[in-house]
Design an enzyme around this catalytic site. Sequence first.
Site, short mmCIF file in Angstrom:
data_model
loop_
_atom_site.label_atom_id
_atom_site.label_comp_id
_atom_site.label_asym_id
_atom_site.label_seq_id
_atom_site.Cartn_x
_atom_site.Cartn_y
_atom_site.Cartn_z
N GLU A 316 18.99 -17.36 79.90
CA GLU A 316 18.29 -16.75 80.77
C GLU A 316 18.64 -16.47 82.25
O GLU A 316 17.77 -16.45 83.23
CB GLU A 316 16.62 -17.34 80.88
CG GLU A 316 16.72 -18.66 81.36
CD GLU A 316 16.90 -19.78 80.38
OE1 GLU A 316 17.53 -19.68 79.50
OE2 GLU A 316 16.37 -20.96 80.53
N HIS A 340 12.44 -13.21 74.60
CA HIS A 340 12.44 -14.72 75.01
C HIS A 340 13.15 -15.07 76.16
O HIS A 340 12.81 -15.54 77.14
CB HIS A 340 13.36 -15.55 73.77
CG HIS A 340 13.31 -17.05 74.15
ND1 HIS A 340 12.62 -17.94 73.20
CD2 HIS A 340 14.14 -17.78 75.03
CE1 HIS A 340 12.97 -19.04 74.19
NE2 HIS A 340 13.96 -18.96 74.81
N GLU A 341 14.56 -14.36 76.19
CA GLU A 341 15.14 -14.59 77.52
C GLU A 341 14.47 -13.62 78.79
O GLU A 341 14.39 -14.43 79.88
CB GLU A 341 16.77 -14.19 77.50
CG GLU A 341 17.66 -14.50 76.27
CD GLU A 341 17.48 -16.17 76.25
OE1 GLU A 341 16.84 -16.90 77.24
OE2 GLU A 341 17.49 -16.65 75.10
N HIS A 344 11.64 -15.91 80.12
CA HIS A 344 12.19 -17.20 80.98
C HIS A 344 12.10 -16.77 82.46
O HIS A 344 11.88 -17.54 83.30
CB HIS A 344 13.41 -17.45 80.70
CG HIS A 344 13.58 -18.59 79.67
ND1 HIS A 344 12.88 -19.71 79.82
CD2 HIS A 344 14.28 -18.75 78.57
CE1 HIS A 344 13.21 -20.57 78.63
NE2 HIS A 344 14.05 -20.04 78.06
N GLU A 363 10.52 -24.25 77.68
CA GLU A 363 10.99 -23.38 76.13
C GLU A 363 9.59 -23.28 75.53
O GLU A 363 9.47 -22.31 74.74
CB GLU A 363 12.23 -24.20 75.76
CG GLU A 363 13.31 -24.58 76.02
CD GLU A 363 14.15 -23.04 76.37
OE1 GLU A 363 13.67 -21.88 75.93
OE2 GLU A 363 14.98 -22.81 77.14
N ASP A 418 22.66 -32.19 75.80
CA ASP A 418 23.36 -31.34 74.76
C ASP A 418 23.06 -31.81 73.34
O ASP A 418 23.19 -31.18 72.33
CB ASP A 418 24.76 -31.21 74.91
CG ASP A 418 25.20 -30.34 76.12
OD1 ASP A 418 24.23 -29.50 76.84
OD2 ASP A 418 26.22 -30.46 76.59
N TYR A 426 10.58 -26.06 71.86
CA TYR A 426 10.29 -24.58 71.62
C TYR A 426 8.93 -24.43 70.84
O TYR A 426 7.84 -24.01 71.29
CB TYR A 426 11.44 -24.00 70.69
CG TYR A 426 12.76 -23.99 71.43
CD1 TYR A 426 13.08 -22.57 72.06
CD2 TYR A 426 13.51 -24.99 71.86
CE1 TYR A 426 14.25 -22.32 72.94
CE2 TYR A 426 14.69 -24.85 72.39
CZ TYR A 426 15.17 -23.60 73.12
OH TYR A 426 16.41 -23.34 73.70
N1 BES Z 1 17.83 -21.46 77.88
C1 BES Z 1 17.99 -21.53 76.44
C2 BES Z 1 19.36 -22.11 76.05
C3 BES Z 1 19.59 -23.44 76.45
C4 BES Z 1 18.62 -24.67 76.33
C5 BES Z 1 20.62 -23.80 76.78
C6 BES Z 1 18.82 -25.74 76.54
C7 BES Z 1 21.14 -25.26 77.22
C8 BES Z 1 20.26 -26.14 77.11
C9 BES Z 1 17.79 -20.05 75.90
O1 BES Z 1 16.67 -19.59 76.53
C10 BES Z 1 17.46 -20.49 74.44
O2 BES Z 1 16.47 -20.99 74.30
N2 BES Z 1 18.23 -19.66 73.78
C11 BES Z 1 17.79 -19.52 72.30
C12 BES Z 1 17.12 -18.46 71.84
C13 BES Z 1 15.88 -18.27 71.11
C14 BES Z 1 15.07 -19.49 70.71
C15 BES Z 1 15.27 -17.16 70.84
C16 BES Z 1 19.21 -19.80 71.58
O3 BES Z 1 20.23 -19.67 71.97
O4 BES Z 1 19.36 -19.84 70.32
ZN ZN Z 2 14.84 -20.38 76.26
#
Ligand code: BES
Ligand code: ZN
Length: 645
Positions: A316, A340-341, A344, A363, A418, A426
């Site tokens: 995002e 989703h993005e 955010h 999330e 990570d 979520y």
């Molecule tokens: N911000 C996240 C990605 C993220 C979270 C990166 C924690 C590093 C650490 C992003 O908004 C996200 O949640 N992406 C999901 C998409 C989804 C749930 C629709 C993804 O990448 O799968």
């Molecule tokens: Zn997210």
Amino acid sequence: MININKARLKHLLAIVTIGVLSLCMFACSPKSQNTAETGLSPNTETTVESSTYSQIDANTDYHSFANPSDAIVKHIDLDLTADFTQKQLIGTATLTFELVNSNAKQLVLDTRNLDIKGVTSNGQTVNYVLKPADENLGSALHIDVDTNMSEVTIEYATSPSASGVQWLTPAQTAGKKHPFLFTQAQAIHARSFIPLQDSPQVRVTYNATIRTPNELIAVMSAANEPNTPRDGVYEFIMPQPIPSYLIALAIGDLEFKAMGERTGVYAEPSVLDSAALEFEDTESMLIVTEEKYGDYSWDRYDLLILPPSFPFGGMENPRLSFITPTVIAGDKSLVALIAHELAHSWSGNTITNATWRDLWLNEGFTTYLTYRIMEIIYGTDRFNMEAVLGYQDLLADIESLPSQDQIMAIDLRGRNPDDVFSNIPYEKGALFLREIEQKIGRDNFDKFLLQYFEDFAFQSITTDDFVAYLDKTLLAQYPDALDKERVAKWIFEPGIPEGAPIPESDAFDNIDTKRTAWLQQDKVAGSIDTSNWTVHEWLYFLNNMPEQLSDEQLTQLDDAFSLTQSKNNEIAHSWLLIAVKNEYKPAYDRLYSYLTSIGRNKLVKPLYRELSKTSEGKAFAKKAFDEAKPGYHPLTVRANEGFVE
Ligand code: BES
Ligand code: ZN
């Protein structure tokens, strides 16, 4: 209620009942000082050993060495050259800071694998010490400061293996002609390309000058100029203060296409038109989200389509979400990712989690908002299906995660964020909010959210801040519908509280009937009428197959539906997972090309994990991994290398 869920749910309730994590974490945690008001917090360096004995301090960011309560950085000026030959960003970062504590002698920054060449302030050399590296956190950079100083300039270069930067060769791009670079800072990788206070409690504005090879374009999470001439020098201004994890840069052979008044897409030329078509509803998503949850704070909302090695579905980055190309399915079936993005922009980018323990505030709220946006734009049937699929992902995680990792306000001390990525922040977060919505009524909850987004705009808050806010607002307003213990159970205990609102879908009940008939051999695969099935129905059909299927069954499915050849990356993923579980060899060529052409961790990791369970599978996985590794992002390498050792 769906058949398959019933058994799983029973299992789940058992876990919840025996879950013995006491409420003490909630009741005994130190009284939180409102970070939302101060924007600051004390910071102590905690080791793994001490964390097991001590209480969490909710305001402490255990993933940063920075000392914002002494000196806080407010603005960053970057001047960086992208050297594609050396795979280095080289240049300077000038940090403007305020001494909050007039006795403070040092400004402490986070860095990881940076080559620090020198530090100056207004042209004068400044003393500094680069501390030894911590495996997860990198190296603290201690810079001597005094009351006369308000800025420091750090001259540095990034490492070719920087954890937050991926350098792609032309072969790894869609166009095959030009190299590509992108950064991914969340959670704690900004420090691998900028020396800064890498904590979500610190917000900065930034300006940047980015120098690139002449034929490439640079874009950032800032104001972008779509018609900028390709002259190798690009200037950016980010006027709103953002946390460091939202600083982002990409460089490549990019073109821009408008999708609406405030929305557009950047992509390599060969991907541009299909992306603009796939995501053409972005403008409507923006409009409906604004109508419900308040004005959009970030001026424009554009998308950047990355090469397939992008390790996430989306990121995002403000004004410019970074998006995997694997969701360009041709039928908008996977555009919940865009909702989703975009969401955010409210939950995360304006109200930010103060520490990574509080990620669910980002999330969980975003996942809840995603469902709401999807329901408004694509209708209740689709929303119900997506909610059931999300819930099933959550159940699967709850079955496999240790109980302490099922807690929304998770203890991450001594851990690398990570390594703790799951559906808990979520889908459990979203389910919690759904329960509140159902108990007090949708309109009332929407009013609450609107006010919440306004009250905390451009602040970072902890879980404890949120609980205190909930206490003052909804818990006081609706004492008959909500109670404190229930809230604490959701946030501070593992599992899903009994009586949670379980998503249901009539369309999926129909899929269950058809799957069951096929499994009981009442029907052959070819006679199942799938002509109206959406991608979601296919996913539900496949994801809920029994663990073991015979070769005949798999062949029958594949012959009837050409699943091995599916062009939808999510359907292909679900099918390939079944293929690996049952060693269905006709799918293995596709499996190999899937693993070597996609770097999105969510899609490849379950396949590597499953392959690693047999020695033959592991050998196959190792071959694919070794071939793919030069093109994988560092995060994808780290997440999967353990499966092929
Ligand atoms: N911000 C996240 C990605 C993220 C979270 C990166 C924690 C590093 C650490 C992003 O908004 C996200 O949640 N992406 C999901 C998409 C989804 C749930 C629709 C993804 O990448 O799968
Ligand atoms: Zn997210």
